[in-house]
Motif scaffolding. Sequence first.
Motif, PDB file in Angstrom:
ATOM      1  N   TYR A 116      14.124  27.832  11.280  1.00 28.84           N
ATOM      2  CA  TYR A 116      15.306  28.508  10.771  1.00 28.84           C
ATOM      3  C   TYR A 116      15.172  28.512   9.252  1.00 28.84           C
ATOM      4  CZ  TYR A 116      17.611  27.737  15.320  1.00 28.84           C
ATOM      5  OH  TYR A 116      17.951  27.733  16.656  1.00 28.84           O
ATOM      6  N   PHE A 168      17.039  29.623   5.404  1.00 25.76           N
ATOM      7  CA  PHE A 168      18.323  29.886   4.773  1.00 25.76           C
ATOM      8  C   PHE A 168      18.144  30.047   3.263  1.00 25.76           C
ATOM      9  CE2 PHE A 168      20.792  28.427   8.452  1.00 25.76           C
ATOM     10  CZ  PHE A 168      19.905  27.582   9.078  1.00 25.76           C
ATOM     11  N   TYR A 208      20.907  29.544   0.052  1.00 27.68           N
ATOM     12  CA  TYR A 208      22.245  29.181  -0.389  1.00 27.68           C
ATOM     13  C   TYR A 208      22.342  29.414  -1.899  1.00 27.68           C
ATOM     14  CZ  TYR A 208      23.308  26.592   3.947  1.00 27.68           C
ATOM     15  OH  TYR A 208      23.563  26.231   5.252  1.00 27.68           O
ATOM     16  N   LEU A 210      26.454  29.888   1.788  1.00 27.74           N
ATOM     17  CA  LEU A 210      25.373  30.533   2.511  1.00 27.74           C
ATOM     18  C   LEU A 210      25.278  32.002   2.128  1.00 27.74           C
ATOM     19  CD1 LEU A 210      23.222  30.286   4.782  1.00 27.74           C
ATOM     20  CD2 LEU A 210      25.021  31.039   6.360  1.00 27.74           C
ATOM     21  N   LYS A 231      20.554  34.099   6.395  1.00 30.13           N
ATOM     22  CA  LYS A 231      19.791  33.226   7.276  1.00 30.13           C
ATOM     23  C   LYS A 231      18.835  34.055   8.114  1.00 30.13           C
ATOM     24  CE  LYS A 231      23.436  33.521  10.747  1.00 30.13           C
ATOM     25  NZ  LYS A 231      24.195  34.556  10.022  1.00 30.13           N
ATOM     26  N   PHE A 285      16.819  33.577  11.831  1.00 27.81           N
ATOM     27  CA  PHE A 285      16.567  32.774  13.019  1.00 27.81           C
ATOM     28  C   PHE A 285      15.397  33.351  13.810  1.00 27.81           C
ATOM     29  CE2 PHE A 285      19.777  30.349  11.677  1.00 27.81           C
ATOM     30  CZ  PHE A 285      21.038  30.433  12.242  1.00 27.81           C
ATOM     31  N   PHE A 342      19.119  27.988  -3.651  1.00 31.91           N
ATOM     32  CA  PHE A 342      18.342  27.040  -2.866  1.00 31.91           C
ATOM     33  C   PHE A 342      17.861  27.678  -1.575  1.00 31.91           C
ATOM     34  CE2 PHE A 342      18.991  23.160  -5.218  1.00 31.91           C
ATOM     35  CZ  PHE A 342      20.195  23.361  -5.874  1.00 31.91           C
ATOM     36  N   GLY A 382      18.666  17.975  17.795  1.00 33.98           N
ATOM     37  CA  GLY A 382      18.430  16.799  16.968  1.00 33.98           C
ATOM     38  C   GLY A 382      19.413  16.772  15.829  1.00 33.98           C
ATOM     39  N   ARG A 383      18.981  16.234  14.755  1.00 33.84           N
ATOM     40  CA  ARG A 383      19.937  16.035  13.678  1.00 33.84           C
ATOM     41  C   ARG A 383      20.298  17.317  12.969  1.00 33.84           C
ATOM     42  NH1 ARG A 383      17.341  15.894   8.754  1.00 33.84           N
ATOM     43  NH2 ARG A 383      15.151  15.364   8.597  1.00 33.84           N
ATOM     44  N   ARG A 384      19.432  18.331  13.062  1.00 34.88           N
ATOM     45  CA  ARG A 384      19.744  19.648  12.506  1.00 34.88           C
ATOM     46  C   ARG A 384      20.025  19.602  11.012  1.00 34.88           C
ATOM     47  NH1 ARG A 384      19.920  23.447  16.165  1.00 34.88           N
ATOM     48  NH2 ARG A 384      20.381  22.987  18.325  1.00 34.88           N
ATOM     49  N   ALA A 385      19.541  18.617  10.327  1.00 36.47           N
ATOM     50  CA  ALA A 385      19.669  18.620   8.869  1.00 36.47           C
ATOM     51  C   ALA A 385      18.673  19.610   8.304  1.00 36.47           C
ATOM     52  CB  ALA A 385      19.411  17.232   8.305  1.00 36.47           C
ATOM     53  N   LEU A 386      18.956  20.099   7.139  1.00 39.95           N
ATOM     54  CA  LEU A 386      18.083  21.047   6.479  1.00 39.95           C
ATOM     55  C   LEU A 386      17.252  20.345   5.411  1.00 39.95           C
ATOM     56  CD1 LEU A 386      20.519  24.047   5.964  1.00 39.95           C
ATOM     57  CD2 LEU A 386      18.999  23.571   7.888  1.00 39.95           C
ATOM     58  N   PHE A 403      15.723  21.112   1.794  1.00 39.03           N
ATOM     59  CA  PHE A 403      15.971  22.054   0.715  1.00 39.03           C
ATOM     60  C   PHE A 403      14.837  22.050  -0.294  1.00 39.03           C
ATOM     61  CE2 PHE A 403      20.329  23.517   1.206  1.00 39.03           C
ATOM     62  CZ  PHE A 403      20.816  22.643   2.158  1.00 39.03           C
ATOM     63  N   GLY A 404      14.632  23.217  -0.903  1.00 44.33           N
ATOM     64  CA  GLY A 404      13.792  23.274  -2.078  1.00 44.33           C
ATOM     65  C   GLY A 404      14.542  22.711  -3.272  1.00 44.33           C
TER      66      GLY A 404
END
Lengths: 115, 112
Positions: A32, A34, A36, A46, A49, A51, A90, A99-103, A105-106
């Motif tokens: 995925y 994104f 921001y 946001l 995105k 997908f 970003f 799972g935790r689905r955290a992103l 980031f750059g």
Amino acid sequence: AQSVTQPDIHITVSEGASLELRCNYSYGATPYLFWYVQSPGQGLQLLLKYFSGDTLVQGIKGFEAEFKRSQSSFNLRKPSVHWSDAAEYFCAVGAQKTGRRALTFGSGTRLQVQP
Amino acid sequence: SQTIHQWPATLVQPVGSPLSLECTVEGTSNPNLYWYRQAAGRGLQLLFYSVGIGQISSEVPQNLSASRPQDRQFILSSKKLLLSDSGFYLCAWTEEQGPIQFFGPGTRLTVL
């Protein structure tokens, strides 16, 4: 492990000029993706995105981004920049599984717009 | 519609003092919740995430802790602040099955 690289720390463009912010990611499968935007002292909003499906995605405020699997890139573009676009941008990648689905980031690209 | 709140907006604390930052989400149930820290001129570092009440996962060893006493409340704490804890703290949420993260307005913490 996934990672995101935004090679440009700071970019300055003139109002009305076109813009492209670069983002390269590292991930073992289709991620995925994104973009921001963050105004000074604010949270992240946001922009758009990706997908799956069409590799050119449209977002808010006239932004678009193109997913290029062969280049592991997801660059953000805008044909004509407005002074209000000055902010920090970003790119982020997320895992396509539960799972935790955290992103991840750059480090961000700060955009300055000259009149 | 869903909204996310963070409190306080800004905070100045002396070294060695305790910390409590609060994040609440409205308009959704069973969200995944996240705490990020953003140091000056840098990206976002994930600190903690939670998939349910009382379930906390820590991403990096540090001076901070997190708790989730209610479904839509996420708290970031410290017993003794360090200078290096200064930064911009962002809370975020996702739907239980969704990947899109929505961010709160953030808390600016300055440790002196």
